[in-house]
Design an enzyme around this catalytic site. Structure first.
Site, PDB file in Angstrom:
ATOM      1  N   ASP A 115       1.057 -17.392  -6.340  1.00  0.00           N
ATOM      2  CA  ASP A 115       2.270 -15.695  -6.087  1.00  0.00           C
ATOM      3  C   ASP A 115       0.783 -15.262  -7.391  1.00  0.00           C
ATOM      4  O   ASP A 115       1.151 -15.583  -8.736  1.00  0.00           O
ATOM      5  CB  ASP A 115       2.852 -16.786  -7.917  1.00  0.00           C
ATOM      6  N   GLU A 156       1.955 -10.955  -0.907  1.00  0.00           N
ATOM      7  CA  GLU A 156       2.748  -8.774  -0.286  1.00  0.00           C
ATOM      8  C   GLU A 156       3.892  -8.755   0.175  1.00  0.00           C
ATOM      9  O   GLU A 156       5.109  -9.969   0.371  1.00  0.00           O
ATOM     10  CB  GLU A 156       1.736  -8.515   0.522  1.00  0.00           C
ATOM     11  N   ASP A 191       0.932  -1.062   0.100  1.00  0.00           N
ATOM     12  CA  ASP A 191      -0.209  -0.358  -0.342  1.00  0.00           C
ATOM     13  C   ASP A 191       0.897   1.001   0.216  1.00  0.00           C
ATOM     14  O   ASP A 191       2.244   1.491  -0.606  1.00  0.00           O
ATOM     15  CB  ASP A 191      -1.663  -0.157   1.198  1.00  0.00           C
ATOM     16  N   HIS A 203       1.655  -8.987  -4.481  1.00  0.00           N
ATOM     17  CA  HIS A 203       0.475  -8.033  -3.934  1.00  0.00           C
ATOM     18  C   HIS A 203       1.124  -6.514  -3.800  1.00  0.00           C
ATOM     19  O   HIS A 203       1.446  -5.877  -2.284  1.00  0.00           O
ATOM     20  CB  HIS A 203      -0.121  -8.559  -2.654  1.00  0.00           C
TER      21      HIS A 203
END
Length: 575
Positions: free
Chosen positions: A548, A557, A180, A504
């Site tokens: 994956d 992530e 993020d 991710h």
């Protein structure tokens, strides 16, 4: 370098059904132990193994040395040791017939981890906020600046008479935390603690390493330059009373868009004890380390120490302020729904912070505080359990003080006792590893908090004792991460013949050329918190619960704390 992909075809020889080879896909140093695992063995008859050079010439032959049955899946595997192969080169390890047996590429070379070590550290440059990531340093992963964070709002949960809700502060620079785009003090403090700890114990390595970031060549080790970029943001997160805002965040996670296309308002939210202590610890650590480079960072060492002491004093005055996002959202608007990094007990943070302050200042008051919070049992370090970072500082302490020498010896013993059972597992391990032999080894972030961190612990044990068995076991942890594992993936993006390709991570998702290189993905997670219609795991075995897939935030992530362990382990092992 010619890449020979791992063969997944069925083998046409007795004793093997759908055999696969699991091996370190990045490379072995000539004199290191070299082992591979043969998957899906139908019986216990030792399999024949041959190593061929690029011209097809046989350079090694033998048989698997032992059979091992997984206590996790029940799968039968064979382990082959070809350590006597020491000539540099790129080879093909073949199980069965030389012409049609299953095979995998094997690389033997000096400093096989050098490029991975650089890429792991450079990953932090690629995670920088508030500046353009330039093509000359990032190639096709270049991007315009996003999240300048010069206009950050004080959230009502963080409001004070001096800074009421809506006050604008500057929170620029720093690293995006994970997949993020937010920035979190707790995780930043831990990541910096891990990397600066590795720097203190391996200075010569980092002083010669050139990673090719904008600051390279300025007379300061690239690791210290990179860490300083994040420290500058952390310094903006200290309120006027000394406490630390827990995080700088948007109310909700951004979509999978480029930073420049993000437009939610950004806030600093409530102060917390954990954030204040993690800041105090990492800043005290930075104060003493950066002092050597005072001309490059004028005034920083003194300022960092002053900020650390103020943060510690705030925590002493507010010793139990937990960040509880749900309760916060009941009282204040807007609601915040991003990563929590919540913690409810702080003895470990007090111990780490007091230890670092004592190591930097020599003040007895901090020694007293450290001893009062010293752990009675050993717990491996994670962002939410940082006592081991303090234990390691004590274990490596060189002092003429009888009292401190006793503490150092006790902390060393605690570390070595912790590692004994894992060393004992190697001889029966399916993957010739002190990690990955029990279902409990696998959880959210286990590639870092389980495997890489265990490798770091082993290297520190090697540094404390000089016993080669610790170093060998640390290499075995790295072998596991780089392909000798139950999935056959190299868990570092951009490396190996079968790397994780779809992390991710928003920055990878929007890059024009795929995954950013040098990132350690979280790894198998039997919790599978992200499974659903969009994501179906292919295995429920703990060591195979990995996908994956960009959507797999529970297993795929990336995060700065995880990459910090990759930086530390790769640097400690590289030679």
């Amino acid at each position: 370098m010619k890449k020979i992909m791992i063969c997944y075809a069925a083998c046409a020889f007795a004793g093997v059904a759908m055999a696969q080879v699991r091996v370190n896909q990045v490379g072995f140093a000539p004199t290191n132990e070299k082992a591979a695992t043969i998957e899906s063995v139908a019986d216990a008859k030792p399999l024949k193994v041959t190593v061929l050079d690029q011209q097809g010439k046989k350079v090694w032959k033998g048989k698997a040395q032992r059979v091992a049955t997984s206590p996790i899946s029940g799968k039968v595997r064979q382990v082959v040791d070809f350590s006597t192969l020491q000539k540099e080169g790129t080879y093909r390890l073949v199980v069965g017939k030389e012409n049609d047996g299953v095979s995998a590429e094997v690389v033997v070379r000096e400093s096989p981890l050098a490029e991975l070590s650089k890429a792991a550290l450079k990953g932090f440059y690629l995670q920088r906020a508030s500046m353009p990531i330039e093509e000359q340093y990032a190639g096709c992963h270049a991007r315009p600046a996003g999240h300048m964070d010069t206009v950050v709002l004080v959230h009502p949960s963080a409001a004070t008479p001096e800074r009421p809700a809506g006050t604008v502060i500057n929170g620029s620079k720093g690293w995006y935390d994970a997949g993020d785009y937010n920035k979190y003090i707790v995780n930043s403090g831990f990541a910096i603690g891990v990397m600066l700890g590795a720097y203190e114990r391996n200075k010569a390595y980092f002083q010669q390493q050139v990673v090719d970031i904008p600051e390279s060549g300025n007379g300061v080790p690239d690791l210290l330059d990179e860490v300083y970029y994040n420290i500058q943001w952390m310094q903006t997160m200290q309120d006027t009373d000394g406490g630390l805002y827990h995080k700088l965040t948007t109310p909700n996670f951004e979509g999978f868009v480029a930073p420049v296309d993000c437009h939610q308002p950004r806030y600093v939210v409530m102060k917390s004890t954990a954030a204040s202590l993690d800041f105090a610890a990492s800043m005290a650590q930075a104060s003493r380390i950066y002092k050597e480079y005072g001309s490059a960072f004028p005034g920083f060492s003194a300022t960092a120490l002053e900020q650390a002491e103020r943060a510690y004093a705030w925590a002493k005055a507010h010793p139990n302020v937990a960040y509880e996002q749900g309760k916060m959202n009941e009282k204040y608007d807007p609601d915040v729904n991003t990563g929590e990094y919540g913690d409810h007990q702080f003895a470990d943070e007090f111990f780490w912070a007091a230890t670092e302050l004592y190591m930097t200042t020599g003040k007895d008051e901090y020694r007293v505080e450290a001893l009062a919070n010293m752990p009675k049992w050993f717990t491996p370090a994670t962002w939410g359990s940082v006592a081991e970072l303090g234990i390691l500082e004590w274990a490596f302490l060189k002092t003429s003080s009888v009292g401190d020498s006793k503490i150092a010896a006790d902390m060393k013993t605690m570390l070595l006792d912790h590692l004994k059972p894992y060393l004992a597992q190697v001889g029966e391990s399916c993957f010739q590893s002190p990690y990955g032999n029990e279902a409990k080894d696998f959880f959210w972030g286990c590639n870092s908090e389980g495997c890489a961190w265990r490798g770091i612990e082993l290297m520190y044990a090697y540094g404390l004792t000089g016993e080669a068995s610790y170093q060998t076991a640390a290499y075995e942890c790295m072998n596991y991460l780089l392909g000798q594992n139950a999935t056959g993936y190299c868990y570092v993006t951009g490396f190996g013949t079968n790397p994780s390709k779809h992390p991710h991570q928003r920055l990878s998702a929007v890059s024009t050329c795929g995954a950013l290189p040098g990132f350690l993905v979280g790894g198998p997670n039997p919790g599978q918190q992200d499974k659903g219609d969009h994501l179906k795991y292919t295995s429920d075995f703990a060591d195979e619960s990995y996908m994956d897939h960009e959507g797999s935030y529970a297993s795929n992530e990336i995060a700065i704390n995880w990459n910090a362990t990759l930086v530390a382990l790769a640097a400690l092992l590289d030679k």
